[in-house]
Design a protein around this motif. Structure first.
Motif, PDB file in Angstrom:
ATOM      1  N   ILE A  92       0.841  -1.211   0.000  1.00 10.18           N
ATOM      2  CA  ILE A  92       0.000   0.000   0.000  1.00 10.18           C
ATOM      3  C   ILE A  92       0.872   1.256   0.000  1.00 10.18           C
ATOM      4  N   ILE A  95       2.532   1.731  -3.506  1.00  4.37           N
ATOM      5  CA  ILE A  95       1.578   2.238  -4.490  1.00  4.37           C
ATOM      6  C   ILE A  95       1.323   3.727  -4.267  1.00  4.37           C
ATOM      7  N   CYS A 135      -0.012  -2.346  -9.061  1.00  3.66           N
ATOM      8  CA  CYS A 135      -0.622  -3.021  -7.914  1.00  3.66           C
ATOM      9  C   CYS A 135      -0.672  -4.530  -8.146  1.00  3.66           C
ATOM     10  N   TRP A 139       1.292  -7.245  -5.820  1.00  2.80           N
ATOM     11  CA  TRP A 139       0.598  -8.337  -5.133  1.00  2.80           C
ATOM     12  C   TRP A 139       1.118  -9.686  -5.607  1.00  2.80           C
TER      13      TRP A 139
END
Length: 250
Positions: A92, A95, A135, A139
């Motif tokens: 998070i 990003i 993202c 991930w």
């Protein structure tokens, strides 16, 4: 700095470095746009000034690659040595930092140019697509790092510590990111071009080869060169840590 925990030091160094690199990359890109449009630079008698657009363009791409590799390394480092919650926060935070770089470029554009609603919408769509892609990649790194962490302790292989090291997780993640970029390039540009034009010239074939070479050079070659200094930076911030055994703490 000495009073901070190792986790806090990790956040400070990783997030701070990604933010610095993301913004610095955009600043260098702004410099490239500025000097490449200045005839006093491009037609200068000075060799250095004439090379300044190329230098600033290369450095902008180099630093931007560094920002993304730092994000990948931070995600994998967090999973490998701290835990899943730290890994989620790292994704998070990374990003957010990458978005901050895009926002800096947008703020520069609206202060230097007349930007209408259509331009703002186009920027939002472009940035949204870029952030979604980043993202997805981060991930993917998260799950690769978690899988490697499990295999590092429990795989039935005598060399499992080397085979499933955090560095190999980083390199695998970057290789997959490069493959995804090449797939997108092929689907978006190369395949439609080959379908539309059957008899391509030698120059067009060279242009296609150059595009693939450019992607491999930056997304695999340069990115791989960034991995060692990025991992060393994180290790310097936290000190040498024992890899996390998730099965042992579950």
């Amino acid at each position: 700095m000495e009073k901070l925990s190792r986790t806090q030091k990790f956040y400070l160094v990783s997030i701070g470095s990604i933010l610095l690199f993301a913004c610095l990359g955009k600043i260098l890109f702004i410099l490239y746009k500025t000097v490449s449009a200045d005839i006093m630079v491009t037609e200068s008698a000075s060799f250095f000034l004439r090379c300044l657009p190329s230098i600033s363009s290369f450095c902008a791409e180099l630093i931007s690659r560094g920002a993304f590799v730092l994000a990948v390394c931070s995600t994998i480092y967090a999973i490998s040595y701290f835990g899943k919650k730290t890994g989620i926060k790292s994704v998070i935070g990374s990003i957010t930092c990458l978005f901050a770089g895009e926002l800096l470029l947008f703020l520069y554009n609206i202060t230097r140019n007349v930007v209408g609603k259509a331009s703002i919408l186009a920027w939002l769509v472009s940035v949204l697509i870029e952030l979604i892609f980043s993202c997805i990649l981060l991930w993917l790194c998260y799950f690769i790092a978690y899988y490697f962490s499990l295999r590092r302790f429990h795989a039935q292989k005598h060399n499992r510590w080397k085979r499933y090291s955090p560095m190999r997780a980083v390199l695998l993640s970057l290789a997959l990111a490069c493959i995804l970029h090449i797939i997108i390039l092929s689907a978006d540009k190369v395949i439609p071009f080959l379908i539309q034009y059957q008899n391509i010239t030698a120059k067009e074939a060279m242009d296609i080869a150059y595009d693939y070479g450019y992607y491999i050079f930056w997304h695999l070659g340069i990115s791989s060169l960034w991995t060692m200094p990025c991992m060393k930076l994180l290790e310097k911030a936290t000190g040498r840590l024992q890899p996390k055994d998730y099965k042992a703490v579950s």
